[in-house]
Design an enzyme around this catalytic site. Sequence first.
Site, PDB file in Angstrom:
ATOM      1  N   SER A 129       0.849  -1.202   0.000  1.00  0.00           N
ATOM      2  CA  SER A 129       0.000   0.000   0.000  1.00  0.00           C
ATOM      3  C   SER A 129       0.885   1.253   0.000  1.00  0.00           C
ATOM      4  CB  SER A 129      -0.917   0.011   1.230  1.00  0.00           C
ATOM      5  OG  SER A 129      -0.180  -0.226   2.416  1.00  0.00           O
ATOM      6  N   LYS A 132       4.299 -11.685   2.931  1.00  0.00           N
ATOM      7  CA  LYS A 132       2.873 -11.848   2.598  1.00  0.00           C
ATOM      8  C   LYS A 132       2.720 -11.925   1.080  1.00  0.00           C
ATOM      9  CE  LYS A 132      -0.294  -8.417   3.251  1.00  0.00           C
ATOM     10  NZ  LYS A 132      -0.798  -8.127   1.881  1.00  0.00           N
ATOM     11  N   GLU A 158      -9.295  -9.586   3.214  1.00  0.00           N
ATOM     12  CA  GLU A 158      -9.602  -8.183   2.929  1.00  0.00           C
ATOM     13  C   GLU A 158     -10.951  -8.053   2.233  1.00  0.00           C
ATOM     14  OE1 GLU A 158      -6.444  -5.933   1.094  1.00  0.00           O
ATOM     15  OE2 GLU A 158      -7.730  -4.188   0.803  1.00  0.00           O
TER      16      GLU A 158
HETATM   17  O1  KIV Z   1      -0.521  -3.426   1.431  1.00  0.00           O
HETATM   18  C1  KIV Z   1      -1.185  -3.387   2.469  1.00  0.00           C
HETATM   19  O2  KIV Z   1      -1.152  -2.424   3.253  1.00  0.00           O
HETATM   20  C2  KIV Z   1      -2.053  -4.522   2.753  1.00  0.00           C
HETATM   21  C3  KIV Z   1      -3.122  -4.327   3.777  1.00  0.00           C
HETATM   22  C4  KIV Z   1      -4.209  -3.514   3.184  1.00  0.00           C
HETATM   23  C5  KIV Z   1      -3.617  -5.603   4.327  1.00  0.00           C
HETATM   24  O3  KIV Z   1      -1.938  -5.546   2.154  1.00  0.00           O
END
Ligand code: KIV
Length: 265
Positions: free
Chosen positions: A46, A113, A182
């Site tokens: 993000s 992730k 999400e």
């Molecule tokens: O990139 C990010 O901040 C995320 C969150 C929205 C879970 O993947």
Amino acid sequence: MGKTTISTLNRMKVEGNKIAVITSYDASFTQQIEQAEMDVILVGDSLGMVVQGHESTLPVTVADMVYHTANVTRVSEQCMVIADMPFMSHGTPRQALDTAGRLMKEGGAHMVKIEGGRPQIETVRHLTDRAVPVCGHLGLMPQSINQLGAYRVQGRDEHAAERILTDAVALQEAGAQLLVLECVPALLAEEVTRAVDMPTIGIGAGVETDGQVLVLYDMLGITSDSTPTFVRNFLADTDSVSSALAAYVKAVKDRSVPAPEHTFT
Ligand code: KIV
């Protein structure tokens, strides 16, 4: 308070203690987040939108992620730090291992992730077999924005819901140890949370996940053009960033976020 590890998070799930997660991308916010006794920091891609000003997360590079993850881990002490694998950095298991290696060795991340379910299973297994802890990410996957056409709730029809549920189980079987859900209906998030042993972390996924995550700049109300509808502005009710972060941690722990108006059905 000792350092948060995956064992801490597993114990919290079993004991029903909610896990507080927030995104961070730099040292100064990370110090404030640490003082608020957050459990986990996510260095999310993000950052492409809230830090770099792009329209999506797609332009974020591995070098960007390594740089921001290192900014965070240089000062974090108690929080477990998860780093996002950016778009096109894990097209093959081999490429994924190279990316994860950089995020952990140069960035200092404790876990990586990866967005996606079944298509990522071979990659997740390749990483977890090689001592790379993996957090899955299902529901709305921002790296797929050009296929989705818009950032909207996922898993509302029966087929899509079933797919998210079976993908969650498949990710766990491949070795994933944590799962972000999400923008999915609250009942589906609850069902997934019950179906897997790994802790689930929701964002726009109701109150029954094992923890909550928000994008830092969204919950501080400084992304007003694009703040998602499920986000509460914690700075609006307090007079400082540190108080807003403490209020967020408390609200996650006492289950007052997300409120019904911030929850999808
Ligand atoms: O990139 C990010 O901040 C995320 C969150 C929205 C879970 O993947």
